[in-house]
Design a protein around this motif. Structure first.
Motif, mmCIF file in Angstrom:
data_model
loop_
_atom_site.group_PDB
_atom_site.id
_atom_site.type_symbol
_atom_site.label_atom_id
_atom_site.label_comp_id
_atom_site.label_asym_id
_atom_site.label_seq_id
_atom_site.Cartn_x
_atom_site.Cartn_y
_atom_site.Cartn_z
ATOM 1 N N GLY A 43 0.789 -1.227 0.000
ATOM 2 C CA GLY A 43 0.000 0.000 0.000
ATOM 3 C C GLY A 43 0.817 1.270 0.000
ATOM 4 O O GLY A 43 0.254 2.362 -0.172
ATOM 5 N N THR A 87 -2.313 -4.580 1.387
ATOM 6 C CA THR A 87 -3.544 -3.959 0.898
ATOM 7 C C THR A 87 -4.109 -4.810 -0.235
ATOM 8 O O THR A 87 -3.341 -5.396 -1.005
ATOM 9 C CB THR A 87 -3.272 -2.530 0.393
ATOM 10 O OG1 THR A 87 -2.592 -1.789 1.423
ATOM 11 C CG2 THR A 87 -4.557 -1.811 0.011
ATOM 12 N N ARG A 103 -4.377 2.530 2.295
ATOM 13 C CA ARG A 103 -3.426 1.484 2.655
ATOM 14 C C ARG A 103 -3.994 0.630 3.796
ATOM 15 O O ARG A 103 -4.520 1.141 4.776
ATOM 16 C CB ARG A 103 -2.093 2.099 3.081
ATOM 17 C CG ARG A 103 -1.005 1.064 3.332
ATOM 18 C CD ARG A 103 0.328 1.693 3.627
ATOM 19 N NE ARG A 103 1.374 0.674 3.669
ATOM 20 C CZ ARG A 103 2.659 0.935 3.853
ATOM 21 N NH1 ARG A 103 3.065 2.211 4.019
ATOM 22 N NH2 ARG A 103 3.543 -0.053 3.873
ATOM 23 N N GLY A 104 -3.906 -0.687 3.644
ATOM 24 C CA GLY A 104 -4.386 -1.625 4.657
ATOM 25 C C GLY A 104 -5.806 -2.111 4.446
ATOM 26 O O GLY A 104 -6.264 -3.001 5.171
ATOM 27 N N ASP A 105 -6.498 -1.542 3.451
ATOM 28 C CA ASP A 105 -7.888 -1.963 3.218
ATOM 29 C C ASP A 105 -7.961 -3.437 2.802
ATOM 30 O O ASP A 105 -7.078 -3.954 2.107
ATOM 31 C CB ASP A 105 -8.534 -1.117 2.135
ATOM 32 C CG ASP A 105 -9.021 0.235 2.644
ATOM 33 O OD1 ASP A 105 -8.886 0.478 3.853
ATOM 34 O OD2 ASP A 105 -9.520 1.036 1.823
ATOM 35 N N ARG A 130 -7.667 -6.187 4.352
ATOM 36 C CA ARG A 130 -6.707 -7.136 4.941
ATOM 37 C C ARG A 130 -7.197 -7.500 6.332
ATOM 38 O O ARG A 130 -7.459 -6.616 7.149
ATOM 39 C CB ARG A 130 -5.329 -6.495 5.033
ATOM 40 C CG ARG A 130 -4.296 -7.320 5.796
ATOM 41 C CD ARG A 130 -3.098 -6.440 6.108
ATOM 42 N NE ARG A 130 -2.020 -7.174 6.752
ATOM 43 C CZ ARG A 130 -0.913 -6.592 7.199
ATOM 44 N NH1 ARG A 130 -0.748 -5.268 7.077
ATOM 45 N NH2 ARG A 130 0.032 -7.307 7.769
#
Length: 437
Positions: free
Chosen positions: A79, A130, A153-155, A157
């Motif tokens: 990400g 991500t 970022r991190g979506d 997961r």
């Protein structure tokens, strides 16, 4: 002092010579059943555990999920490539280095600007954090392109231990196992649970005017519906039911049946014979055998109610007796209002699990007449209204012997002790039947 008298002495305003409020009955039963609780435990397979009560906490032996994984079908990437201040039409293009499937780790090599096609539940490849859902993507050969502004970022997961961490309590002692709880236990890899044994409840109907199924009709007599209703309620509650049939108005037979019930069961539920009628021997026999209270409850339907303790041979714990009225609807209402939460406590449920179901707020479609000073439970049918509170229509026939209206209803409108008449459009509380009866 008897246990019944001892409890009564602790309740503010308790007067068994007057009509008791529903709240006073709840307070009394909460104390009465606090020490009469099943303690024997057994190991139960998960397929047989629905409705059982946990004998101890379930501690998670693993983390759930056990690894970081994708919440979507799509493409996993680092990400950090997402721009912080990109124009609205900015896009990102990455090289697809391979495919990660659920059930195994992807161990391919990744370079800068690489992505991995990934399935829902598949382990996140090392270095990637991500996931862009596939519906946002355009694929051209080994390249994938997607808008930069549709995620952060991190979506998408899911982290290891996001549901449960290893060593964390998954379920608490006293929890009554629901379908969701069974799934939770299964997700831990556990094939069974430590459960309290089932509560044993004996039940019978009383009265010379009652016919058993198969008997020829006769003038002045009715068929025994109450026993089948009570057995259904007890079965749905998860109790071990001991059906003692129909008992005539004969003191010796009543006494023998109650003594047998006390020997074989933790609790006893009877219907009929607890009012002050001249031909009702049940009250006298109950008083001779145990420590009893006979109440007039400020409620409708279901005013007469008996509660007591009958000693059990070779057991320090007495059997708890609930003597319900004889009218069919009154039997169901008093069971739902008082007996069900009391039995849940006796089953070993913690207080939250033993509490009555939350009440639903709905708007009454018609006026309802009521005087303050008693709690009323009126049969009603609740229907959803788009964009507004649900509506409830009360049944036109509210007699305590009109069982058909109980079949047609999907809830009870609860009109509280101090509440007066309701106007059409007013909000009321409803005890919904789904999952209860």
């Amino acid at each position: 002092m008897s246990r019944i008298a001892d409890i009564a002495s602790t309740l503010t305003g308790y007067d068994d010579a007057a009509d008791l409020s529903v709240e006073a009955v709840h307070a009394f039963l909460s104390q009465l059943t606090a020490t009469v609780v099943v303690t024997q435990r057994e190991s139960v397979s998960l397929l047989d555990a629905l409705g059982r009560v946990l004998a101890e906490d379930i501690i998670s032996p693993i983390s759930v999920p056990p690894h970081d994984n994708s919440a979507m079908d799509g493409y996993a990437f680092d990400g950090s490539v997402l721009p912080k201040d990109a124009p609205i039409d900015a896009s990102i293009t990455l090289r697809v280095a391979g495919t990660a499937l659920a059930g195994a780790a992807w161990r391919g090599a990744l370079g800068a600007g690489d992505a991995v096609r990934i399935m829902t539940g598949a382990m996140m490849p090392a270095g990637l954090d991500t996931v862009i859902p596939q519906e946002f993507c355009k694929v051209d050969g080994d390249r994938v392109c997607f808008p930069a502004k549709v995620l952060r970022r991190g979506d998408n997961r899911r982290f290891a231990g996001e549901d449960l961490m290893k060593g964390q309590p998954a379920l608490r002692k006293g929890e009554r196992l629901s379908p969701a709880a069974l799934g939770m236990v299964a997700s831990l890899g556990l094939p069974g649970v430590p459960a309290l044994r089932r509560l044993r409840v004996a039940c019978f109907s009383t009265g010379d005017e009652i016919l058993s199924l198969g008997d020829a009709p006769r003038e002045g007599a009715v068929y025994d519906s109450n026993r089948y209703t009570v057995i259904g309620l007890l079965t749905r509650l998860g109790c071990e039911v001991i059906d003692l049939g129909l008992v005539r108005d004969d003191p010796a037979t009543l006494a023998a049946t109650l003594q047998r019930a006390a020997r074989e069961a933790d609790a006893i539920v009877t219907s009929g014979g607890v009012s002050a009628g001249a031909a009702d021997h049940t009250r006298d026999v109950m008083q001779q055998l145990g420590d009893m209270a006979f109440w007039r409850v400020a409620m409708r339907p279901g005013r007469p109610l008996a509660v007591g303790l009958i000693p059990r041979e070779a057991s320090p714990q007495p059997a708890v007796l609930f003597g319900l009225p004889g009218n069919p609807v009154a039997v169901m209402v008093t069971f739902l209002a008082f007996v069900r939460p009391a039995l849940l406590r006796m089953m070993g449920c913690h207080e939250a699990a033993a509490a009555p179901p939350p009440l639903l707020r709905a708007r009454s479609t018609s006026p309802i007449r009521k005087k303050p000073g008693r709690t009323e439970y009126q049969r009603g049918f609740v229907k959803n209204v788009r964009g507004a509170l649900p509506e409830v229509c009360v049944a036109s026939h509210q007699g305590s012997g009109v069982l058909s209206s109980m079949v047609e209803a999907n809830g009870l409108v609860v009109l509280h002790h101090d509440q007066g008449s309701v106007a059409a459009g007013d909000e009321v509380d409803v005890m919904m039947f789904d999952g209860v009866i």
